[in-house]
Design a protein around this motif. Structure first.
Motif, PDB file in Angstrom:
ATOM      1  N   UNK A 105       0.016   2.287  53.697  1.00  0.00           N
ATOM      2  CA  UNK A 105      -0.610   3.526  53.231  1.00  0.00           C
ATOM      3  C   UNK A 105      -0.688   3.536  51.709  1.00  0.00           C
ATOM      4  N   UNK A 106      -1.809   4.010  51.195  1.00  0.00           N
ATOM      5  CA  UNK A 106      -1.969   4.165  49.757  1.00  0.00           C
ATOM      6  C   UNK A 106      -1.172   5.385  49.303  1.00  0.00           C
ATOM      7  N   UNK A 107      -0.175   5.195  48.417  1.00  0.00           N
ATOM      8  CA  UNK A 107       0.688   6.318  48.036  1.00  0.00           C
ATOM      9  C   UNK A 107      -0.050   7.427  47.296  1.00  0.00           C
ATOM     10  N   UNK A 108      -1.236   7.108  46.757  1.00  0.00           N
ATOM     11  CA  UNK A 108      -1.979   8.105  45.984  1.00  0.00           C
ATOM     12  C   UNK A 108      -3.050   8.813  46.788  1.00  0.00           C
ATOM     13  N   UNK A 109      -3.104   8.513  48.083  1.00  0.00           N
ATOM     14  CA  UNK A 109      -4.136   9.107  48.924  1.00  0.00           C
ATOM     15  C   UNK A 109      -3.447  10.054  49.905  1.00  0.00           C
ATOM     16  N   UNK A 110      -3.930  11.293  50.002  1.00  0.00           N
ATOM     17  CA  UNK A 110      -3.336  12.200  50.986  1.00  0.00           C
ATOM     18  C   UNK A 110      -3.554  11.599  52.363  1.00  0.00           C
ATOM     19  N   UNK A 111      -2.683  11.947  53.299  1.00  0.00           N
ATOM     20  CA  UNK A 111      -2.772  11.284  54.598  1.00  0.00           C
ATOM     21  C   UNK A 111      -4.054  11.692  55.328  1.00  0.00           C
ATOM     22  N   UNK A 112      -4.541  12.906  55.039  1.00  0.00           N
ATOM     23  CA  UNK A 112      -5.808  13.324  55.633  1.00  0.00           C
ATOM     24  C   UNK A 112      -6.943  12.442  55.145  1.00  0.00           C
ATOM     25  N   UNK A 113      -6.927  12.140  53.839  1.00  0.00           N
ATOM     26  CA  UNK A 113      -7.973  11.274  53.276  1.00  0.00           C
ATOM     27  C   UNK A 113      -7.870   9.870  53.847  1.00  0.00           C
ATOM     28  N   UNK A 114      -6.627   9.395  54.037  1.00  0.00           N
ATOM     29  CA  UNK A 114      -6.426   8.047  54.570  1.00  0.00           C
ATOM     30  C   UNK A 114      -6.961   7.950  55.997  1.00  0.00           C
ATOM     31  N   UNK A 115      -6.646   8.958  56.788  1.00  0.00           N
ATOM     32  CA  UNK A 115      -7.070   8.920  58.195  1.00  0.00           C
ATOM     33  C   UNK A 115      -8.575   9.118  58.306  1.00  0.00           C
ATOM     34  N   UNK A 116      -9.143   9.933  57.412  1.00  0.00           N
ATOM     35  CA  UNK A 116     -10.574  10.226  57.483  1.00  0.00           C
ATOM     36  C   UNK A 116     -11.447   9.150  56.853  1.00  0.00           C
ATOM     37  N   UNK A 117     -10.840   8.272  56.061  1.00  0.00           N
ATOM     38  CA  UNK A 117     -11.641   7.305  55.320  1.00  0.00           C
ATOM     39  C   UNK A 117     -12.551   6.431  56.196  1.00  0.00           C
ATOM     40  N   UNK A 118     -12.038   5.867  57.309  1.00  0.00           N
ATOM     41  CA  UNK A 118     -12.936   5.046  58.140  1.00  0.00           C
ATOM     42  C   UNK A 118     -14.170   5.832  58.603  1.00  0.00           C
ATOM     43  N   UNK A 119     -13.981   7.110  58.901  1.00  0.00           N
ATOM     44  CA  UNK A 119     -15.106   7.927  59.368  1.00  0.00           C
ATOM     45  C   UNK A 119     -16.090   8.190  58.232  1.00  0.00           C
ATOM     46  N   UNK A 120     -15.539   8.444  57.062  1.00  0.00           N
ATOM     47  CA  UNK A 120     -16.341   8.744  55.888  1.00  0.00           C
ATOM     48  C   UNK A 120     -17.162   7.528  55.461  1.00  0.00           C
ATOM     49  N   UNK A 121     -16.491   6.368  55.419  1.00  0.00           N
ATOM     50  CA  UNK A 121     -17.136   5.134  54.987  1.00  0.00           C
ATOM     51  C   UNK A 121     -18.331   4.809  55.871  1.00  0.00           C
ATOM     52  N   UNK A 122     -18.174   5.082  57.151  1.00  0.00           N
ATOM     53  CA  UNK A 122     -19.253   4.756  58.081  1.00  0.00           C
ATOM     54  C   UNK A 122     -20.235   5.907  58.254  1.00  0.00           C
TER      55      UNK A 122
END
Lengths: 325, 327
Positions: A106-123
């Protein structure tokens, strides 16, 4: 083969050492050498072996993280080509990975919501409120509170972080989740929570797992089938009950004998068979069967000719010249 | 009965005024293997370090006695301790490669452990180092003695550590997660070796581990720690058969093992270990305990005898059997 989620055929990953000034190139290190396996929808395949046997390299090759030297890997019918970005992008919506140490995933500077949502956002699969709703649902699915989405990884315990990593892996609704030692870094009491979660998620969502582990008791609990690797090759595959009930390959037998059971009465009644010697270096394998240098049954045949994986009537396959002795 | 080799009495360790180990008492007899188990942060490794006075600066030895064959190590100064370490009591750690000097052949490192405490010639020390390797079952000892740690596998490095730890013939060996970094077949070799050495030499072993499989394999007695306190202590067989503390019972029930349905729900312990700063007057397991009642939150349960040698610190230990059955 159609209908399988993962089809690995004769896969090989060799690492070449570069020669240098006044130095000859060493022979290639055969981390994975001629491995074939398949996983059906909803099935869990346990991949076991000791460190250096190539199980993590194989897991990485399935996601295209290391290039194949030979053979072919298909995820949900699509060939994995580590050199082709589009193909990799397609594969990763079908196959995701959960690693051993959630703190490093996990990226320590990314909120966990952003981390989990990133794959969806990227695509471009969800934005705004829709994205927030999807993240909330994923957090709930792994047993965390949706309003924790704005917190950062440091605010969570090891077990909770592994839940976050699992939620992220599920975001794209993959058909296959590769779990590489997912509970090895966790405390015993937390281990059970994550294992329960993985079992529940599979029942609800029907995805397949490739469960890579050195811990036989965990594999026995979670796997439908088991493949045992030794020095880059699969030496035995069988259903969980056949493998633990009637191990045929001498290496499988040695592994089962060496794994201590958490029960002093059973453990102390077990026949003591300590396997001698150490793992040979995968860069310098003995000719013939790779296990022959440590095997109690080894004969001249084993030292000269490599045994092939041969199918048995109960669905098991064993690579040993003397498996029935 | 002879006095125990190691007798720890009400040990207390503080970090910034908060007790991270609070009243640990345990003893290890000659030839006995006592396992100190618990999850990360419970204080088991700090307790092991405290015995040899190897605590990090932030941790203060705030009370209690540590008797090694009657001598209180807690009151010794550092130069006296240096004479004890490696001679009367030794320690091996999880990462053998981190404990060995990368720039020195391992044979010299074994010999050095001897010459540090005994007046023997360099030649004699080398001979004894070679003898030690033979006695722990290392083939081709002459080649091994000349090798550097990077040339050896993890299992071989751990054997070298054991050789260094035992060459002076200490009465006590502390093994802090000695096989955690090793593969199962190598772990089996090292555990077999420890068991054999204890039988031959009568060394007392304090084994620190989180792995109940290792405990089931070689421990004679077990001390279970939770949040800096002893929750339960019993013989290995008794502890696994009839745990009397809910923490022990749940820990055992949470492990995937032979005899339970594959993919069935494993027992879990909800919540997390409370930080040392938040310990109140009650039982430290109260916030996670399924058997908790009002008294548990107010009054800390003492360690009480349930059978000879079987002690548990729980107000509701008579209900624990029910917990195991439900799990």
């Amino acid at each position: 083969m159609s209908g399988v989620v993962l089809d690995v055929r004769d896969a090989a990953v060799h690492f070449r050492s570069r020669g240098g000034f006044l130095r000859k190139a060493a022979p290639p290190l055969k981390a994975v050498d001629g491995v074939s396996l398949a996983i059906a929808p909803g099935e869990t395949l346990g991949l076991v072996g000791e460190s250096g046997c190539g199980k993590s390299t194989l897991a990485n090759a399935i996601l295209g993280l290391v290039p194949l030297t030979g053979g072919r890997i298909e995820v949900a019918g699509r060939a994995v080509d580590s050199a082709d970005r589009d193909s990799l992008s397609a594969i990763r919506s079908d196959a995701q990975m959960v690693f051993q140490d959630p703190a490093l995933s996990l990226n320590p500077r990314l909120s966990i919501g952003a981390a989990i949502g990133e794959p969806l956002l990227v695509r471009g699969l969800a934005t705004g409120t829709a994205l927030r709703d999807r993240v909330a649902a994923l957090l709930k699915a792994v047993g965390l509170e949706p309003d924790h989405a704005s917190r950062f990884p440091h605010a969570f315990s090891g077990g909770q972080r592994q839940r976050i990593v699992i939620a992220r892996a599920l975001a794209l609704q993959p058909k296959l989740v590769i779990c590489d030692e997912p509970v090895s870094a966790l405390d015993v009491s937390v281990r059970a929570q994550i294992l329960n979660l993985l079992v529940d998620l599979q029942r609800e969502r029907g995805m397949s797992y490739l469960f890579v582990s050195h811990d036989l008791s965990v594999v026995r609990h979670i796997a439908d089938r088991v493949a045992v690797m030794y020095l880059g090759r699969i030496v035995e595959t069988a259903s969980m009950s056949v493998l633990f009930g009637k191990p045929r390959h001498p290496y499988t037998q040695a592994l089962l004998a060496a794994a201590p059971e958490p029960d002093p009465v059973r453990q102390r009644a077990k026949p003591r068979r300590v396997l001698d010697g150490e793992l040979p270096s995968p860069a310098n394998l003995p000719p013939g069967c790779a296990f022959s240098s440590r095997c109690p049954l080894a004969s001249d045949l084993c030292r000269s000719e490599r045994p092939k994986l041969a199918a048995r009537p109960d669905g098991a396959s064993v690579a040993c010249h003397h498996a029935e002795e | 009965m002879a006095a125990p080799v190691l007798d720890i009495d009400r040990l207390r360790l503080d970090i910034g005024g908060a007790a991270v180990v609070d009243g640990l008492s345990l003893s290890v007899d000659e030839g006995e293997i006592v396992a100190l188990v618990g999850e990360s942060g419970c204080g088991k490794s700090l307790s092991a370090l405290a015995v040899l006075r190897l605590l990090p600066d932030a941790v203060r030895l705030a009370g209690g006695r540590i008797l090694l064959e009657g001598k209180d190590l807690a009151s010794l100064d550092m130069s006296a301790m240096a004479g004890i370490r490696g001679r009367d009591a030794s320690i091996i750690f999880q990462e053998p490669t981190a404990s060995l000097d990368p720039l020195m052949p391992v044979g010299d490192q074994i010999a050095e452990a001897l010459t540090a405490h005994r007046s023997v010639s360099a030649q004699e020390a080398r001979r004894r180092a070679r003898e030690m390797l033979v006695s722990i079952g290392i083939s081709d000892p002459d080649r091994r003695l000349a090798q550097y740690p990077f040339e050896l596998s993890g299992g071989m490095c751990q054997r070298i550590m054991i050789a260094i730890a035992l060459i002076c013939g200490p009465r006590l060996l502390i093994a802090d997660e000695p096989t955690t970094a090793l593969d199962v077949t190598i772990q089996a070799q090292i555990l077999h070796l420890i068991r054999q050495l204890v039988a031959e030499r009568g060394t007392a072993v304090l084994l620190i581990t989180h792995d109940m499989g290792v405990v089931a394999d070689i421990a004679d007695r077990v001390v279970v720690m939770y949040a800096g306190r002893v929750a339960e202590t019993a013989t290995a067989e008794e502890l696994f058969r009839a745990p009397r503390h809910p923490y022990t019972a749940l820990l055992l029930a949470s492990m995937p093992r032979a005899g339970i349905m594959p993919k069935s729900r494993l027992a879990t312990i909800e919540g997390t270990v409370p930080p040392p700063s938040s310990h109140g007057a009650g039982c430290r397991f109260a916030s996670r305990c399924p058997l908790v009642e009002d008294r548990c939150r107010i009054e800390s349960p003492p360690l009480v005898d349930h059978a000879p040698g079987h002690l548990a610190a729980c107000w509701r230990s008579d209900q624990v059997a029910r917990l195991g059955a439900a799990a």
